[in-house]
Design an enzyme around this catalytic site. Structure first.
Site: not given
Ligand code: NAD
Ligand code: 6OD
Length: 503
Positions: A407, A305, A195, A271
Site C-alpha cells: 500500500e 483506503c 483518539k 478497517e
Molecule cells: P495509523 O494506523 O498510523 O493511525 C491510525 C490511528 O491509530 C491514529 O489515530 C494513530 O495515532 C493511532 N495509533 C497508531 N499506533 C497506535 C497504537 N499502537 N495503539 C493505538 N493507536 C495507535 O494510520 P494512518 O496513517 O493514520 O492512516 C492511513 C492508513 O489507514 C492507511 O493504511 C489506510 O489504508 C488506512 N485506512 C483504512 C480505512 C478503511 O476503512 N479500511 C479507512 C481509512 C484509512
Molecule cells: O465512506 C465510508 O463510510 C468509509 N468508511 C470510507 C472509508 C474510506 C477510507 O479511507
C-alpha cells in the site's frame, strides 16, 4: 481561554488563515491540558498554527472515567426514539457549524475546499441522520421454541450498549471516518473516548462543542489527543475499563492493537489498509471508465483506503487507457485549497511524503516506466515547504513488484495489461489485502460474475465509492476484521441479551 474561544479564534467563519492556537483534550465538560504539547504542521505550506495537548495516562484515565460515569441516567434510560432525535439534532448542528468544520478540516489536511464541502462535512451530518433512521427501525430476533411436553418458550433479545468504546481514527477523512463510527456508537447508547490522528486533531475537538450544543449528556463524548505507542492510543487500548475498540488505520497498527486488547478479550472492529484493483475490460464505456478511474486513483490525493493502486486493463484498450489517464493526471490542479480550481491537495505530512517518494524511487529501480509524475511539483515559494507530490502513473510493472504489492496511500497507480477474464481475476486477487475492487465493463453478466469473485469486502461495478450506509463496509485479509454499516454497525456497537421465558 475556553475551547469555544479557541475554536472561534482558529476556525471562525471569516478566518481564512487561522492564528496560532492550542487544542486541548476533552473530558466531559472539561478542557484538559496534557503534560506535553506537539505541533500540528499545516501540510500545504509547512506552517505551524496549532499546538496540541498530548493526553498522558492520567488524562486518558479521566476520559475513560467520565465516559463510564455517563453510562447512567439520563443516557442509559433515554428511549431509542429520543436518542434518534438527538442524533438528528447533532446532524442539524453540524449543518449550522458547517463553515467552522470546513475551515478546521482544511486547516488540518490541506484538502481542496470543494472536496470538504461536497464530501467530508455533508457526509458527517448524513452519518448521524442515517443511523438515527437505522436505530429507529432495527428489530431483534424473537421466536417461539416448541418443547417436547407440548408447551413452548418465548425467546427474545434485548440490545444493550457495549459500554465505553475507544474510537481510534486516521487522518485521511478525519471527520467522515470519526462520525461513521460515532453515529452508530451513540445510536446504540455507548459512551466514547475518541483518539483522532495526531495529524488531524481539530474536527474531533470541534465536535465536542457540537455534541454539547445538541444536548448530548456530559461525558458521553470525550477526546484524547496524541500518538500510538507510549501515548494516548496505547493508553486507551490497554485501559482495563474500555469495553471495545473500533479502529481505522494501517494494518500493522491493527495488529498492534489486537495484541494490546487480547489479554482482556474485548471486541474489536478493524478497517485497515488496502491495495485495491480496478479491472478494465475492453467492452467498458471508455468515457465513464476514465472518469471513474481518475477519481478512484486521485481523489483526496490518493489518500482514501478505497483508492485504486492497481489498474488491470484488457490489452486491446491498454494504450488508449494509458494515454487518456495520463492526460487526466496532467490536468489535475495542485495548489492552495481555497482556490476553486484546485483539485488535488498535498499529502498529509512530510513523513508520509517521504514514504510515497520512496515508492516513486522503488518503481524506477523495479524497472517501471513513469508515464506521468514521479516527483515533486514546482508550485512556487509559498508552497515549497508543503507535502506535495505529483500525480503518478506507471507501466512496465507486474504483480511481482513491491510497488504493486504494498500500500502506497498516495496519488499513484500501476497500469498493467491482461488478456483474459481469468487472468484479470487471478492478478486482482493476488494480494494479502482485500478491501475493495472496481470492475469496468458494459457486459453486466461479466460485471456480476467478476465482482462476486473478488476477494474483497466491497466490489463495485461501473462505479467507485458509491455508498449506501446500510451496506456492509470492511475488508478481508490484511484489510480488516468485521463489517460496519447499517445493522453490521449495530451488531458491533451493542450486545444482545437473549431472554428465554417458559410459557
Ligand atoms: P495509523 O494506523 O498510523 O493511525 C491510525 C490511528 O491509530 C491514529 O489515530 C494513530 O495515532 C493511532 N495509533 C497508531 N499506533 C497506535 C497504537 N499502537 N495503539 C493505538 N493507536 C495507535 O494510520 P494512518 O496513517 O493514520 O492512516 C492511513 C492508513 O489507514 C492507511 O493504511 C489506510 O489504508 C488506512 N485506512 C483504512 C480505512 C478503511 O476503512 N479500511 C479507512 C481509512 C484509512
Ligand atoms: O465512506 C465510508 O463510510 C468509509 N468508511 C470510507 C472509508 C474510506 C477510507 O479511507
Amino acid at each position: 481561554m475556553t475551547l469555544d474561544e479557541h475554536a472561534v479564534q482558529s476556525y471562525g467563519q471569516n478566518t481564512s488563515v487561522p492564528s496560532k492556537t492550542e487544542i486541548l483534550n476533552v473530558v466531559g465538560a472539561q478542557r484538559v491540558p496534557g503534560r506535553r504539547v506537539f505541533d500540528k504542521v499545516n501540510p500545504v505550506d509547512g506552517s505551524v498554527n496549532v499546538q496540541v495537548h498530548e493526553a498522558d495516562q492520567s488524562v486518558v484515565d479521566q476520559a475513560v472515567s467520565a465516559a463510564r460515569a455517563s453510562l447512567t441516567s439520563p443516557w442509559a434510560s433515554m428511549p431509542v426514539t429520543t436518542r434518534a432525535e438527538l442524533l438528528r439534532r447533532i446532524a442539524d448542528v453540524i449543518d449550522e457549524r458547517f463553515e467552522d468544520l470546513v475551515a478546521a478540516e482544511i486547516a488540518d489536511t490541506g484538502k481542496p475546499e470543494k472536496l470538504v464541502r461536497e464530501l467530508d462535512v455533508p457526509r458527517a451530518a448524513h452519518n448521524f441522520r442515517a443511523f438515527a433512521d437505522i436505530i429507529s427501525t432495527a428489530g431483534l430476533d424473537s421466536f417461539l421454541t416448541d418443547l417436547s411436553d407440548g408447551s413452548s418458550a418465548l425467546n427474545y433479545a434485548v440490545r444493550k450498549p457495549l459500554g465505553v468504546v475507544a474510537v481510534i481514527v486516521p487522518w485521511n477523512l478525519p471527520l467522515l471516518l470519526l462520525t461513521w463510527k460515532l453515529a452508530p456508537a451513540l445510536a446504540c447508547g455507548n459512551a466514547v473516548v475518541v483518539k483522532p490522528s495526531e495529524e488531524t486533531p481539530s474536527t474531533a475537538t470541534l465536535l465536542a462543542e457540537i455534541m454539547t450544543q445538541a444536548g448530548l449528556p456530559e461525558g458521553v463524548y470525550n477526546v484524547v489527543h496524541g500518538f500510538g505507542v507510549d501515548s494516548a492510543g496505547e493508553y486507551l487500548t490497554t485501559h482495563p475499563d474500555v469495553d471495545g475498540v473500533t479502529f481505522t488505520g494501517e494494518s500493522s497498527t491493527g495488529s498492534a492493537i489486537m495484541r494490546a486488547v487480547a489479554p482482556s478479550v474485548r471486541p474489536v472492529s478493524f478497517e485497515l489498509g488496502g491495495k485495491n484493483a480496478a479491472l478494465v475490460f475492453a467492452d467498458c464505456d471508455l468515457d465513464k471508465t476514465i472518469d471513474g478511474l481518475t477519481r478512484s486513483i486521485f481523489l483526496n490525493t490518493g489518500q482514501v483506503c478505497l483508492c485504486t493502486e492497481r489498474v488491470y486493463i484488457q490489452r486491446p484498450i491498454f494504450e488508449t487507457v494509458v494515454e487518456r489517464l495520463t492526460q487526466r493526471a496532467r490536468q489535475l490542479t495542485l495548489g492552495n485549497p481555497m482556490n476553486p480550481e484546485t483539485t488535488t491537495g498535498p499529502l498529509i505530512s512530510q513523513e508520509h511524503r517521504k514514504k510515497v517518494l520512496s515508492y516513486f524511487d522503488l518503481a524506477r529501480s523495479e524497472g517501471a516506466n513513469t508515464v506521468v509524475g514521479g516527483g515533486i511539483p514546482q508550485l512556487g515559494q509559498d508552497l515549497e515547504r508543503g507535502a506535495w507530490v505529483e500525480p503518478t502513473l506507471w507501466t512496465g510493472l507486474d504483480n511481482s513488484s513491491r510497488v504493486v504489492r504494498e500500500e502506497i496511500f498516495g496519488p499513484a497507480a500501476a497500469l498493467i495489461p491482461f488478456d483474459t477474464e481469468e487472468e484479470a481475476i487471478r492478478m486482482a486477487n493476488d494480494t494479502k489485502y482485500g478491501l475493495a475492487a472496481a470492475v469496468w465493463t458494459t457486459d453486466l453478466q461479466r460485471g456480476h460474475r467478476v465482482a462476486q469473485q473478488m476477494k474483497v469486502g466491497m466490489a463495485w461495478v461501473n462505479t467507485w465509492y458509491l455508498r449506501d450506509l446500510r451496506s456492509p463496509f470492511g475488508g478481508v485479509g490484511l484489510s480488516g476484521i468485521g463489517r460496519e454499516g447499517g445493522m453490521h454497525s449495530l451488531h458491533f456497537y451493542s450486545e444482545p441479551t437473549n431472554v428465554c421465558v417458559q410459557l
